[in-house]
Design a protein around this motif. Structure first.
Motif, PDB file in Angstrom:
ATOM      1  N   ILE A   1      18.201 -26.109  -6.761  1.00  0.00           N
ATOM      2  CA  ILE A   1      17.522 -24.842  -7.069  1.00  0.00           C
ATOM      3  C   ILE A   1      16.028 -24.959  -6.768  1.00  0.00           C
ATOM      4  O   ILE A   1      15.414 -24.012  -6.251  1.00  0.00           O
ATOM      5  N   THR A   2      15.441 -26.104  -7.058  1.00  0.00           N
ATOM      6  CA  THR A   2      14.027 -26.319  -6.755  1.00  0.00           C
ATOM      7  C   THR A   2      13.776 -26.245  -5.255  1.00  0.00           C
ATOM      8  O   THR A   2      12.824 -25.603  -4.810  1.00  0.00           O
ATOM      9  N   SER A   3      14.627 -26.906  -4.465  1.00  0.00           N
ATOM     10  CA  SER A   3      14.470 -26.861  -3.016  1.00  0.00           C
ATOM     11  C   SER A   3      14.616 -25.442  -2.490  1.00  0.00           C
ATOM     12  O   SER A   3      13.848 -24.996  -1.630  1.00  0.00           O
ATOM     13  N   LEU A   4      15.591 -24.720  -3.004  1.00  0.00           N
ATOM     14  CA  LEU A   4      15.792 -23.333  -2.588  1.00  0.00           C
ATOM     15  C   LEU A   4      14.576 -22.474  -2.953  1.00  0.00           C
ATOM     16  O   LEU A   4      14.130 -21.647  -2.152  1.00  0.00           O
ATOM     17  N   ALA A   5      14.022 -22.677  -4.138  1.00  0.00           N
ATOM     18  CA  ALA A   5      12.848 -21.913  -4.553  1.00  0.00           C
ATOM     19  C   ALA A   5      11.646 -22.215  -3.661  1.00  0.00           C
ATOM     20  O   ALA A   5      10.874 -21.307  -3.315  1.00  0.00           O
ATOM     21  N   LEU A   6      11.471 -23.472  -3.266  1.00  0.00           N
ATOM     22  CA  LEU A   6      10.366 -23.818  -2.375  1.00  0.00           C
ATOM     23  C   LEU A   6      10.550 -23.192  -0.996  1.00  0.00           C
ATOM     24  O   LEU A   6       9.579 -22.744  -0.373  1.00  0.00           O
ATOM     25  N   ILE A   7      11.780 -23.151  -0.525  1.00  0.00           N
ATOM     26  CA  ILE A   7      12.059 -22.531   0.771  1.00  0.00           C
ATOM     27  C   ILE A   7      11.807 -21.023   0.705  1.00  0.00           C
ATOM     28  O   ILE A   7      11.234 -20.442   1.623  1.00  0.00           O
ATOM     29  N   VAL A   8      12.208 -20.400  -0.389  1.00  0.00           N
ATOM     30  CA  VAL A   8      11.961 -18.965  -0.556  1.00  0.00           C
ATOM     31  C   VAL A   8      10.462 -18.697  -0.643  1.00  0.00           C
ATOM     32  O   VAL A   8       9.954 -17.736  -0.068  1.00  0.00           O
ATOM     33  N   LYS A   9       9.722 -19.569  -1.359  1.00  0.00           N
ATOM     34  CA  LYS A   9       8.273 -19.408  -1.468  1.00  0.00           C
ATOM     35  C   LYS A   9       7.603 -19.523  -0.104  1.00  0.00           C
ATOM     36  O   LYS A   9       6.597 -18.866   0.149  1.00  0.00           O
ATOM     37  N   ALA A  10       8.180 -20.316   0.789  1.00  0.00           N
ATOM     38  CA  ALA A  10       7.654 -20.454   2.149  1.00  0.00           C
ATOM     39  C   ALA A  10       8.185 -19.362   3.078  1.00  0.00           C
ATOM     40  O   ALA A  10       7.994 -19.446   4.285  1.00  0.00           O
ATOM     41  N   ASN A  11       8.846 -18.366   2.518  1.00  0.00           N
ATOM     42  CA  ASN A  11       9.419 -17.250   3.288  1.00  0.00           C
ATOM     43  C   ASN A  11      10.371 -17.728   4.376  1.00  0.00           C
ATOM     44  O   ASN A  11      10.396 -17.179   5.473  1.00  0.00           O
TER      45      ASN A  11
ATOM     46  N   ASN B   1       0.268 -28.861   0.033  1.00  0.00           N
ATOM     47  CA  ASN B   1       1.664 -28.438  -0.038  1.00  0.00           C
ATOM     48  C   ASN B   1       2.563 -29.556  -0.546  1.00  0.00           C
ATOM     49  O   ASN B   1       3.507 -29.312  -1.304  1.00  0.00           O
ATOM     50  N   MET B   2       2.272 -30.785  -0.161  1.00  0.00           N
ATOM     51  CA  MET B   2       3.061 -31.921  -0.647  1.00  0.00           C
ATOM     52  C   MET B   2       2.833 -32.131  -2.140  1.00  0.00           C
ATOM     53  O   MET B   2       3.769 -32.442  -2.878  1.00  0.00           O
ATOM     54  N   LYS B   3       1.607 -31.941  -2.602  1.00  0.00           N
ATOM     55  CA  LYS B   3       1.338 -32.032  -4.036  1.00  0.00           C
ATOM     56  C   LYS B   3       2.115 -30.965  -4.798  1.00  0.00           C
ATOM     57  O   LYS B   3       2.626 -31.221  -5.890  1.00  0.00           O
ATOM     58  N   THR B   4       2.216 -29.789  -4.216  1.00  0.00           N
ATOM     59  CA  THR B   4       2.980 -28.708  -4.842  1.00  0.00           C
ATOM     60  C   THR B   4       4.440 -29.103  -4.993  1.00  0.00           C
ATOM     61  O   THR B   4       5.053 -28.858  -6.034  1.00  0.00           O
ATOM     62  N   ILE B   5       4.994 -29.744  -3.971  1.00  0.00           N
ATOM     63  CA  ILE B   5       6.389 -30.192  -4.046  1.00  0.00           C
ATOM     64  C   ILE B   5       6.557 -31.234  -5.141  1.00  0.00           C
ATOM     65  O   ILE B   5       7.472 -31.143  -5.968  1.00  0.00           O
ATOM     66  N   TYR B   6       5.678 -32.229  -5.180  1.00  0.00           N
ATOM     67  CA  TYR B   6       5.798 -33.283  -6.184  1.00  0.00           C
ATOM     68  C   TYR B   6       5.636 -32.741  -7.600  1.00  0.00           C
ATOM     69  O   TYR B   6       6.386 -33.100  -8.500  1.00  0.00           O
ATOM     70  N   TYR B   7       4.650 -31.872  -7.806  1.00  0.00           N
ATOM     71  CA  TYR B   7       4.444 -31.304  -9.133  1.00  0.00           C
ATOM     72  C   TYR B   7       5.629 -30.439  -9.551  1.00  0.00           C
ATOM     73  O   TYR B   7       6.057 -30.476 -10.708  1.00  0.00           O
TER      74      TYR B   7
ATOM     75  N   ARG C   1       8.796 -30.656  -8.519  1.00  0.00           N
ATOM     76  CA  ARG C   1       9.960 -31.502  -8.802  1.00  0.00           C
ATOM     77  C   ARG C   1       9.795 -32.265 -10.108  1.00  0.00           C
ATOM     78  O   ARG C   1      10.732 -32.368 -10.893  1.00  0.00           O
ATOM     79  N   THR C   2       8.607 -32.786 -10.358  1.00  0.00           N
ATOM     80  CA  THR C   2       8.382 -33.527 -11.593  1.00  0.00           C
ATOM     81  C   THR C   2       8.497 -32.611 -12.808  1.00  0.00           C
ATOM     82  O   THR C   2       9.174 -32.946 -13.788  1.00  0.00           O
ATOM     83  N   PHE C   3       7.874 -31.453 -12.738  1.00  0.00           N
ATOM     84  CA  PHE C   3       7.919 -30.515 -13.855  1.00  0.00           C
ATOM     85  C   PHE C   3       9.348 -30.053 -14.136  1.00  0.00           C
ATOM     86  O   PHE C   3       9.802 -30.066 -15.281  1.00  0.00           O
ATOM     87  N   LEU C   4      10.069 -29.677 -13.101  1.00  0.00           N
ATOM     88  CA  LEU C   4      11.439 -29.205 -13.303  1.00  0.00           C
ATOM     89  C   LEU C   4      12.385 -30.337 -13.684  1.00  0.00           C
ATOM     90  O   LEU C   4      13.389 -30.103 -14.358  1.00  0.00           O
ATOM     91  N   SER C   5      12.072 -31.562 -13.286  1.00  0.00           N
ATOM     92  CA  SER C   5      12.872 -32.700 -13.738  1.00  0.00           C
ATOM     93  C   SER C   5      12.703 -32.930 -15.229  1.00  0.00           C
ATOM     94  O   SER C   5      13.670 -33.209 -15.939  1.00  0.00           O
ATOM     95  N   ILE C   6      11.476 -32.798 -15.711  1.00  0.00           N
ATOM     96  CA  ILE C   6      11.217 -32.958 -17.141  1.00  0.00           C
ATOM     97  C   ILE C   6      11.914 -31.851 -17.934  1.00  0.00           C
ATOM     98  O   ILE C   6      12.606 -32.123 -18.920  1.00  0.00           O
TER      99      ILE C   6
ATOM    100  N   ARG D   1      10.809 -32.845   4.032  1.00  0.00           N
ATOM    101  CA  ARG D   1       9.769 -32.748   3.000  1.00  0.00           C
ATOM    102  C   ARG D   1      10.196 -31.817   1.870  1.00  0.00           C
ATOM    103  O   ARG D   1       9.991 -32.103   0.708  1.00  0.00           O
ATOM    104  N   VAL D   2      10.779 -30.710   2.230  1.00  0.00           N
ATOM    105  CA  VAL D   2      11.156 -29.723   1.219  1.00  0.00           C
ATOM    106  C   VAL D   2      12.401 -30.163   0.464  1.00  0.00           C
ATOM    107  O   VAL D   2      12.513 -29.978  -0.745  1.00  0.00           O
ATOM    108  N   LEU D   3      13.345 -30.760   1.165  1.00  0.00           N
ATOM    109  CA  LEU D   3      14.632 -31.070   0.555  1.00  0.00           C
ATOM    110  C   LEU D   3      14.646 -32.375  -0.228  1.00  0.00           C
ATOM    111  O   LEU D   3      15.312 -32.462  -1.263  1.00  0.00           O
TER     112      LEU D   3
END
Length: 118
Positions: free
Chosen positions: A69-79, A30-36, A38-43, A91-93
């Protein structure tokens, strides 16, 4: 995302004194998902900011908007049940925020130079 009950552990009755247990592999995934993410959306955000010609403070405001928006999307993905997938809201924020900023500035300046200077 993998939850903390996905490891096939025997389910116990929860009492008030029980702390949530996390499977380390699932938490690391899950932490790798957050890093990937954030990195992808930052690029992508850096390229968009550069193409649109954002300079100075407007570019950094755009970065903060993309990260929100990325943090919100991760929170929505985690229901909206963050504690089932992560050990805290921090961790999420905030995780990956500064490394994403470096990638954003790199691609922001690169795209801006290509489109508006050359």
């Amino acid at each position: 995302m993998a939850g903390h009950n996905d490891a096939g552990e025997a389910k116990k009755k929860a009492t008030d004194n029980d702390l949530p247990t996390f499977n380390p592999e699932n938490l690391q995934s899950n932490m790798k998902t957050i890093y990937y993410s954030r990195t992808f959306l930052s690029i992508i955000g850096g390229v968009i900011a550069g193409i649109m010609g954002f300079t100075s403070l407007t570019g950094f405001i755009f970065y903060f908007l993309v990260m929100a928006i990325t943090s919100l999307a991760l929170i929505v993905k985690a229901n909206f049940n963050v504690h089932s997938y992560f050990d805290g809201w921090n961790r999420v924020l905030f995780d990956g925020f500064l490394s994403g900023l470096m990638s954003f500035v790199l691609f922001w300046t690169f795209a801006y130079d290509i489109v508006h200077i050359f």
